[in-house]
Design an enzyme around this catalytic site. Structure first.
Site, PDB file in Angstrom:
ATOM      1  N   GLU A 170      33.710  47.642  41.607  1.00 48.11           N
ATOM      2  CA  GLU A 170      35.189  47.530  42.222  1.00 48.11           C
ATOM      3  C   GLU A 170      35.674  49.544  42.446  1.00 48.11           C
ATOM      4  O   GLU A 170      36.149  49.648  41.954  1.00 48.11           O
ATOM      5  CB  GLU A 170      36.222  46.901  41.874  1.00 48.11           C
ATOM      6  CG  GLU A 170      36.484  45.806  41.843  1.00 48.11           C
ATOM      7  CD  GLU A 170      37.566  44.424  41.616  1.00 48.11           C
ATOM      8  OE1 GLU A 170      38.669  45.928  41.608  1.00 48.11           O
ATOM      9  OE2 GLU A 170      37.930  43.822  41.920  1.00 48.11           O
ATOM     10  N   GLU A 388      33.682  38.369  41.175  1.00 50.21           N
ATOM     11  CA  GLU A 388      35.287  37.153  40.145  1.00 50.21           C
ATOM     12  C   GLU A 388      36.275  37.718  41.163  1.00 50.21           C
ATOM     13  O   GLU A 388      35.866  37.534  42.656  1.00 50.21           O
ATOM     14  CB  GLU A 388      35.699  38.976  40.471  1.00 50.21           C
ATOM     15  CG  GLU A 388      35.339  39.909  39.454  1.00 50.21           C
ATOM     16  CD  GLU A 388      36.215  41.150  38.474  1.00 50.21           C
ATOM     17  OE1 GLU A 388      37.159  41.037  38.614  1.00 50.21           O
ATOM     18  OE2 GLU A 388      35.599  41.992  37.613  1.00 50.21           O
TER      19      GLU A 388
END
Ligand code: BG6
Length: 496
Positions: A170, A388
């Site tokens: 991320e 995720e």
């Protein structure tokens, strides 16, 4: 598309779960580990929920065998974890710490023993503090060489054991939270610096992908991106355009670089106009274009809804309308005092009336998950590994010692069902990692916001005995894995 029958999940689909070093390991200064920026940042009073930190976390460093055994008993096919750079090279660029390398090699061996595919993340936000001090971290190109040295040590040691590698977790979140919103290290609030640091991370990502392809030709590597679809608030064409701007600014800004090697034109022009575009040197483009990921890791929590915004600055009451969580990395709002808010003339975020929210104000949007998978696959034509997806909730340990987390089962079931539809639509997928396997430290929300299949008995201040207790969702996921997702339907049956 409506499908009367959904296709089965691919035969070798990797049903997995995930974690990150700082959130689980503890042992923050053991066996030669150097401090990371998170060791430092979490100690600044008021930065994290009740000043929690990962000094002990859930002590996975000492209990990894127990944790892997629980994974094996569940039948987990893949486990995504991250390596702490400062365990491998305590000062980030000098001597290699053999004890650090051995820890991860032992973990990988333990996983392989049970037939669990390791998925290794090279960078999940914990830059060695020494590099932050010496070079200003990602703001300097010097760090690229240090990062390559660290990655090389791992490719050499684990390249023949680990097939799936993630470069950066991320990047959109850690650069924004760290350099714009002052809510992650290095605790900076400067948009120009954010875009500069982000560009250096892009270069590091490209260098390391190329190095990996030279050193580990049989392996597969890609970044994990926190993707959220952008919805227009209405069918007003002006809102449609705003959603396109939002997508450009929040998603393509990273994914285009990863996959095409160049920044999206409109956002780049907008940043240049505001004097906050990154410094792009003549050789950068060649490097960025040369590095091709083998897959895209997608982390999905939620997207956003936007409307047109012509104003140079948002009007007063627009801010008041926004009920966003102060710790939601995906929907932070421009601060009024922050003059350089490039998105203000591009789009304006609003709440979505169709979506329910979690206790932390994150929208719950399973259909958005399908939208995300389709958008990413259609645009970039790479297999997707969901690295995720999960629900942060307050779980209660009942007097009989169980955790009845039906809400988590509902959440995961709904998302996996939409993923099955996306596969039926034609999206090519490698696997799915829920977030997370055990409960762990939420960076800004302490230990109270739990994501795991396995409860870990501790609170913010009381470490207790860190006992591991499988939750109801643990048994539910076990069954999903056993049946390769064939029981994923609108009806949920949990076997315990
Ligand atoms: C992702 C991160 O952004 O979201 C994880 O990669 C993180 O490390 C997860 O824990 C959930 O976020 P939070 O803030 O609820 O812990």
């Amino acid at each position: 598309m409506y499908h009367q029958n959904l296709e089965e999940f691919p035969e070798n689909f990797l049903w997995g779960s995930a974690s990150a070093a700082y959130q689980i390991e503890g042992a923050f200064d053991e066996d030669g580990k150097g401090p990371s920026v998170w060791d430092t940042f979490s100690k600044i009073p008021g930065k994290t929920f009740e000043n929690t930190n990962g000094d002990i976390a859930i002590d996975h460093y000492h209990r990894y065998k127990e944790d892997v055994r629980l994974m094996a008993e569940m039948g987990l096919k893949a486990y995504r974890f991250s390596v702490a750079w400062s365990r491998i090279i305590p000062d980030g660029e000098g001597e290699i710490n053999e004890k650090g390398l051995s820890f991860y090699e032992n973990l990988v061996d333990e996983l392989l023993l049970y037939g669990i595919e390791p998925v290794l993340t090279l960078y999940h936000w914990d830059m060695p503090q020494a590099l932050q001090d010496k070079y200003n971290g990602w703001e300097s190109r010097e760090v690229i060489g240090s990062f390559k040295k660290y990655c090389k040590a791992l490719f050499e040691r684990l390249g023949n054991k680990v097939k799936y590698w993630v470069t950066f977790n991320e990047q959109n979140v850690f650069t924004a939270m760290g350099y714009r919103w002052e809510t992650h290290p290095p605790n900076v609030s400067d948009v120009k610096r954010m875009f500069e640091a982000n560009h250096v991370v892009n270069l590091a990502n490209a260098e390391v992908i190329n190095l990996f392809h030279e050193m580990v030709p049989e392996g597969l590597i890609g970044p994990s991106f926190g993707y959220g679809p952008m919805y227009p608030a209405t069918s007003n064409p002006a809102d449609i355009l705003a959603a396109e701007n939002g997508n450009d600014f929040n998603n393509s800004w990273w994914l285009d670089i990863y996959c095409k090697g160049r920044y999206p034109v409109f956002t780049l022009k907008q940043l240049k106009k505001n004097g906050i575009a990154p410094t792009i040197l003549p050789d950068d483009e060649e490097l960025l274009v040369s590095a091709k990921p083998d897959f895209l890791g997608i982390n999905f929590y939620h997207g956003g809804t936007v409307q047109e915004n012509k104003l140079e600055k948002p009007i007063e009451n627009q801010h008041k309308d926004r009920a966003f969580s102060a710790t939601d990395p995906y929907l932070m709002q421009p601060k009024e005092e922050q003059s350089q808010s490039p998105e203000i003339p591009m789009f304006h975020s609003v709440s979505n009336p169709y979506l329910e929210k979690t206790n932390w104000g994150w929208e719950i949007d399973p259909v958005g998950f399908r939208v995300a998978l389709r958008e990413v696959y259609a645009r970039y034509d790479l297999p997707i590994f969901v690295t995720e997806n999960g629900l942060g909730a307050i779980d209660e340990l009942t007097e009989s010692g169980t955790i009845e987390d039906d809400y988590r089962i509902d959440y995961l079931n709904a998302h996996i069902l939409e993923m099955k539809k996306a596969i039926t639509d034609g999206v090519e997928m490698i696997g799915y990692c829920s977030w997370s396997f055990t409960d762990l430290l939420s960076w800004l929300n302490g230990y109270k916001k739990r994501y795991g299949f396995v409860y870990v008995d501790r609170t913010e201040q009381d470490v207790k005995d860190l006992q591991r207790i499988p939750k109801k969702s643990y048994y539910w996921y076990k069954n999903i894995i056993e049946t390769n997702g064939e029981n994923i339907t609108n009806k949920i049956e949990v076997q315990k």
